[in-house]
Motif scaffolding. Structure first.
Motif, PDB file in Angstrom:
ATOM      1  N   GLU A   1       0.826  -1.204   0.000  1.00  0.00           N
ATOM      2  CA  GLU A   1       0.000   0.000   0.000  1.00  0.00           C
ATOM      3  C   GLU A   1       0.866   1.262   0.000  1.00  0.00           C
ATOM      4  O   GLU A   1       0.600   2.232  -0.709  1.00  0.00           O
ATOM      5  CB  GLU A   1      -0.899  -0.038   1.240  1.00  0.00           C
ATOM      6  N   HIS A   2       1.959   1.212   0.757  1.00  0.00           N
ATOM      7  CA  HIS A   2       2.856   2.371   0.851  1.00  0.00           C
ATOM      8  C   HIS A   2       3.628   2.593  -0.458  1.00  0.00           C
ATOM      9  O   HIS A   2       3.707   3.716  -0.961  1.00  0.00           O
ATOM     10  CB  HIS A   2       3.823   2.125   2.022  1.00  0.00           C
ATOM     11  N   VAL A   3       4.151   1.511  -1.026  1.00  0.00           N
ATOM     12  CA  VAL A   3       5.046   1.652  -2.191  1.00  0.00           C
ATOM     13  C   VAL A   3       4.272   1.726  -3.507  1.00  0.00           C
ATOM     14  O   VAL A   3       4.682   2.411  -4.439  1.00  0.00           O
ATOM     15  CB  VAL A   3       6.054   0.460  -2.232  1.00  0.00           C
ATOM     16  N   GLN A   4       3.168   1.017  -3.617  1.00  0.00           N
ATOM     17  CA  GLN A   4       2.425   0.864  -4.868  1.00  0.00           C
ATOM     18  C   GLN A   4       3.331   0.324  -5.985  1.00  0.00           C
ATOM     19  O   GLN A   4       3.512   0.958  -7.040  1.00  0.00           O
ATOM     20  CB  GLN A   4       1.827   2.210  -5.291  1.00  0.00           C
ATOM     21  N   PRO A   5       3.904  -0.850  -5.765  1.00  0.00           N
ATOM     22  CA  PRO A   5       4.901  -1.360  -6.719  1.00  0.00           C
ATOM     23  C   PRO A   5       4.295  -1.771  -8.054  1.00  0.00           C
ATOM     24  O   PRO A   5       3.134  -2.180  -8.112  1.00  0.00           O
ATOM     25  CB  PRO A   5       5.462  -2.599  -6.006  1.00  0.00           C
ATOM     26  N   THR A   6       5.134  -1.681  -9.093  1.00  0.00           N
ATOM     27  CA  THR A   6       4.761  -2.247 -10.396  1.00  0.00           C
ATOM     28  C   THR A   6       5.367  -3.632 -10.534  1.00  0.00           C
ATOM     29  O   THR A   6       4.956  -4.409 -11.382  1.00  0.00           O
ATOM     30  CB  THR A   6       5.304  -1.365 -11.539  1.00  0.00           C
TER      31      THR A   6
ATOM     32  N   LEU B   1      -3.365  -2.502  -8.799  1.00  0.00           N
ATOM     33  CA  LEU B   1      -2.465  -1.365  -9.007  1.00  0.00           C
ATOM     34  C   LEU B   1      -1.963  -1.258 -10.445  1.00  0.00           C
ATOM     35  O   LEU B   1      -1.544  -0.194 -10.873  1.00  0.00           O
ATOM     36  CB  LEU B   1      -1.236  -1.496  -8.087  1.00  0.00           C
ATOM     37  N   ASN B   2      -1.929  -2.397 -11.157  1.00  0.00           N
ATOM     38  CA  ASN B   2      -1.255  -2.421 -12.461  1.00  0.00           C
ATOM     39  C   ASN B   2      -2.079  -3.168 -13.511  1.00  0.00           C
ATOM     40  O   ASN B   2      -2.662  -4.203 -13.205  1.00  0.00           O
ATOM     41  CB  ASN B   2       0.081  -3.178 -12.342  1.00  0.00           C
ATOM     42  N   ASP B   3      -2.006  -2.647 -14.758  1.00  0.00           N
ATOM     43  CA  ASP B   3      -2.639  -3.401 -15.851  1.00  0.00           C
ATOM     44  C   ASP B   3      -1.916  -4.713 -16.066  1.00  0.00           C
ATOM     45  O   ASP B   3      -2.528  -5.735 -16.340  1.00  0.00           O
ATOM     46  CB  ASP B   3      -2.555  -2.604 -17.169  1.00  0.00           C
ATOM     47  N   ARG B   4      -0.583  -4.659 -16.012  1.00  0.00           N
ATOM     48  CA  ARG B   4       0.221  -5.866 -16.185  1.00  0.00           C
ATOM     49  C   ARG B   4       1.238  -5.928 -15.042  1.00  0.00           C
ATOM     50  O   ARG B   4       2.386  -5.495 -15.184  1.00  0.00           O
ATOM     51  CB  ARG B   4       0.971  -5.846 -17.538  1.00  0.00           C
ATOM     52  N   PRO B   5       0.850  -6.451 -13.872  1.00  0.00           N
ATOM     53  CA  PRO B   5       1.811  -6.532 -12.775  1.00  0.00           C
ATOM     54  C   PRO B   5       2.933  -7.527 -13.096  1.00  0.00           C
ATOM     55  O   PRO B   5       2.676  -8.571 -13.685  1.00  0.00           O
ATOM     56  CB  PRO B   5       0.963  -7.051 -11.607  1.00  0.00           C
ATOM     57  N   ILE B   6       4.132  -7.154 -12.727  1.00  0.00           N
ATOM     58  CA  ILE B   6       5.276  -8.067 -12.911  1.00  0.00           C
ATOM     59  C   ILE B   6       5.511  -8.763 -11.572  1.00  0.00           C
ATOM     60  O   ILE B   6       5.806  -8.102 -10.570  1.00  0.00           O
ATOM     61  CB  ILE B   6       6.534  -7.284 -13.355  1.00  0.00           C
ATOM     62  N   VAL B   7       5.315 -10.066 -11.547  1.00  0.00           N
ATOM     63  CA  VAL B   7       5.469 -10.813 -10.289  1.00  0.00           C
ATOM     64  C   VAL B   7       6.407 -11.983 -10.525  1.00  0.00           C
ATOM     65  O   VAL B   7       6.141 -12.846 -11.355  1.00  0.00           O
ATOM     66  CB  VAL B   7       4.097 -11.333  -9.775  1.00  0.00           C
ATOM     67  N   PHE B   8       7.538 -11.971  -9.816  1.00  0.00           N
ATOM     68  CA  PHE B   8       8.525 -13.037  -9.960  1.00  0.00           C
ATOM     69  C   PHE B   8       8.734 -13.721  -8.595  1.00  0.00           C
ATOM     70  O   PHE B   8       9.533 -13.247  -7.790  1.00  0.00           O
ATOM     71  CB  PHE B   8       9.893 -12.471 -10.405  1.00  0.00           C
ATOM     72  N   PRO B   9       8.041 -14.828  -8.315  1.00  0.00           N
ATOM     73  CA  PRO B   9       8.349 -15.565  -7.081  1.00  0.00           C
ATOM     74  C   PRO B   9       9.592 -16.420  -7.332  1.00  0.00           C
ATOM     75  O   PRO B   9       9.505 -17.459  -7.985  1.00  0.00           O
ATOM     76  CB  PRO B   9       7.098 -16.427  -6.872  1.00  0.00           C
ATOM     77  N   LEU B  10      10.719 -15.973  -6.854  1.00  0.00           N
ATOM     78  CA  LEU B  10      11.984 -16.583  -7.299  1.00  0.00           C
ATOM     79  C   LEU B  10      12.531 -17.628  -6.338  1.00  0.00           C
ATOM     80  O   LEU B  10      13.530 -18.275  -6.631  1.00  0.00           O
ATOM     81  CB  LEU B  10      13.029 -15.476  -7.529  1.00  0.00           C
TER      82      LEU B  10
END
Ligand SMILES: O=C([O-])CC(=O)C(=O)O
Ligand SMILES: [Mg+2]
Length: 582
Positions: free
Chosen positions: A381-386, A409-418
């Motif tokens: 909520e604080h950062v609003q990450p892409t 927050l994003n049309d295309r969120p980038i999520v990498f569970p590494l």
């Protein structure tokens, strides 16, 4: 003694070398010359039949751990058949010899160890702190393929087992990792298997389960303190590079603090790199370069949140900073401002009140105005990450609500569970697809299955942002160029080449990484880029490589790299060569 003398003195020895043994496909002539008749059924089979049988056997095993043991035995008895099978069946077998199954294998390594190789055949080189006075002799003892004593090792992968994948301290049971990585060097970049040494150093373990396990094969003592650890690593590296002066050393799965300290100490002094900091950093940078094209918002507008702040996270973050500086003209400070780190205590800030580990200080935030954010929802909520990158080894950390927030927050969120292996990943591909309604741009560290949309039937493939797209090519490029150290520029060139390796078709499918069956091509391109960069920065010492790069012909450079890649056909030629001397 020459190779030929050795064979003539003890012809049957030849068939005992896992490198030269071809099992049931050994020709009748060779069997006659080697006095092997009667020692196996007389039928001579084709390699194809051998592979078919091996695959049937492999598939008949009910657990992945059994499959791992079967494949380890095959590798330690018949190199040719093993790599031929792996090459044909990469998608099925890599998750068995490498992540995720290698994680299970490491957890059980002391229990399965006696069943991985025939007597006298080492699975890797074990160096205990008690071996300090005899290191040279012990390193020289390691000869898995004695009939080919003229071939010198070129690449070592070394661990102390203190941070194996996301599984923590496994002591010497971590040996599965250097063994697995080096199989990727062979299968993925064509390094001759005889030129590889997997090394595990034993400096104790702090894992109580291991210390209390009657089958644990490592030293039953707590890890030694730093004043013993660093001199021991020093002695190992010095001895190794005295015995094999051109050896490239890959540090793997050391605990974060030690990983950074070792890299800092040796980066400019030895021919080495750290796979978790630099290899993972480069592969994620490559995926990120491709992901921001797909996401479609300007690079500078990204806000990148790291959930987890260990060696890999900070390694990636530093490479992202270089990318924004080099490719997008940002100042270092502005680039650093695009990164937020979260560790087990929450958002990493300078005024949080605890003593931050050295490697986190650079990215600690100063703009939190005294507020601390302890859980991931508050940080989002604080950062609003892409971009959300998971390196926490906390399974399920990217919960439904986290994924939904990213999609909101994003049309295309980038999520990498590494995090790695699958049991530690922050979310699965399926969860990411379901909870973002298919919007996610995804890559994971471990291999996840494809996802089929239940409504449309559309099949999507997950990206695998695993350092296997970097280290084999980086290592090959390194040994071809022969610089005296691996600079940041070389690592960066590897990342760039990996990003550029996508074909137009892969790009049109929205992929971030090339498909797995192309790993050899990708490694060749990465290696070529590393050789070219090494010549450009003036560190390359291999005259042939320098001359080729100076011709400025990309094709010729790729041909040079490819012609230096080992194949199972090269192993055939080695057998024929030996047979001709009989
Ligand atoms: O081995 C892998 O799959 C990636 C890696 O280096 C790690 O997680 O430590
Ligand atoms: Mg690793």
């Amino acid at each position: 003694m020459t190779v030929t003398d050795n064979v003539q003195n003890q012809p049957q020895q030849l068939s005992r070398s896992p490198y030269l043994n071809q099992g049931t496909s050994t020709s009748s002539e060779l069997r006659a010359s080697l006095h092997l008749q009667g020692l196996s059924p007389a039928k001579v089979e084709s390699l194809e039949t051998q592979k078919k049988r091996a695959l049937v056997q492999l598939r008949s095993k009910s657990t992945n751990l059994e499959k791992y043991v079967f494949l380890a035995w095959l590798r330690n008895t018949n190199v040719h058949l093993f790599y031929s099978l792996i090459g044909d069946q990469l998608e099925e077998t890599l998750p068995l010899i490498y992540t995720p199954t290698v994680g299970t294998a490491c957890q059980n390594y002391s229990s399965i160890y006696p069943f991985l190789a025939p007597p006298g055949q080492p699975d890797g080189l074990f160096l205990s702190i008690n071996d300090l006075p005899n290191l040279k002799q012990i390193i020289q003892n390691y000869k898995p393929y004695p009939q080919d004593s003229g071939i010198t090792p070129q690449i070592a992968v070394i661990t102390d087992g203190s941070r194996i994948l996301g599984l923590g301290d496994l002591g010497i049971d971590g040996m599965g990792i250097p063994v697995g990585k080096l199989q990727l060097y062979v299968a993925g970049a064509g390094i001759d298997p005889r030129r590889t040494i997997p090394i595990t150093i034993d400096v104790g373990t702090n894992n109580e389960d291991k210390l209390n396990d009657e089958f644990y094969l490592g030293l039953k003592q707590k890890r030694v303190s730093d004043d013993k650890f660093f001199p021991f690593v020093d002695a190992v590296l010095e001895t190794l590079t005295t015995v094999y002066p051109k050896m490239l050393i890959q540090f793997e799965d050391f605990s974060s603090e030690h990983a950074f300290q070792l890299l800092e100490k040796y980066q400019d002094r030895k021919f080495c790199f750290n796979d978790d900091i630099q290899g993972t950093g480069a592969v994620i940078l490559a995926g990120f370069m491709n992901a921001i094209h797909v996401a479609g918002i300007p690079a500078k507008q990204h806000k990148i949140l790291f959930y987890g702040s260990g060696s890999a996270a900070v390694g990636i973050a530093k490479q992202l900073v270089s990318y924004f500086v080099n490719d997008h003209g940002l100042s270092e400070d502005d680039a650093r401002e695009m990164v937020w780190l979260v560790d087990s205590k929450g958002l990493v800030t300078l005024d949080r009140g605890d003593k931050l580990a050295e490697h986190k200080v650079y990215f600690a935030r100063k703009d939190n105005h005294g507020t601390q954010f302890h859980d991931i929802a508050a940080v989002i909520e604080h950062v609003q990450p892409t971009v959300l990158l998971g390196l926490s080894s906390q399974s399920g950390a990217f919960s439904e609500s986290v994924l939904r927030s990213m999609a909101k927050l994003n049309d295309r969120p980038i999520v990498f569970p590494l995090s790695n292996p699958a049991s530690q990943a922050e979310c699965t591909f399926e969860q990411a697809m379901v909870h973002t309604e298919g919007k996610v741009i995804f890559a994971s560290g471990t291999a996840f299955p494809k996802y089929t949309d239940p409504k449309t039937g559309l099949i999507s493939s997950p990206g695998q942002g695993n350092n296997m797209y970097i280290f084999p090519g980086l290592g090959l490029g390194g040994i071809l160029a022969q610089p005296d150290h691996i600079s940041d520029r070389l690592i960066y060139s590897a990342a760039r080449a990996c990003a550029n390796a996508l074909t137009p078709e892969e790009r049109s499918q929205g992929l971030l990484y090339p498909v797995l069956p192309r790993i050899r091509q990708v490694s060749a391109e990465v290696a070529a880029a590393v050789v070219a960069e090494s010549v450009a920065e003036g560190t390359a010492r291999n005259k042939e490589a320098i001359a080729i790069v100076e011709k400025n012909n990309g094709e010729a450079l790729l041909d040079f790299v490819s012609s230096n890649m080992w194949t199972t056909e090269s192993a055939d030629k080695d057998v024929t060569r030996l047979a001709a001397h009989l």
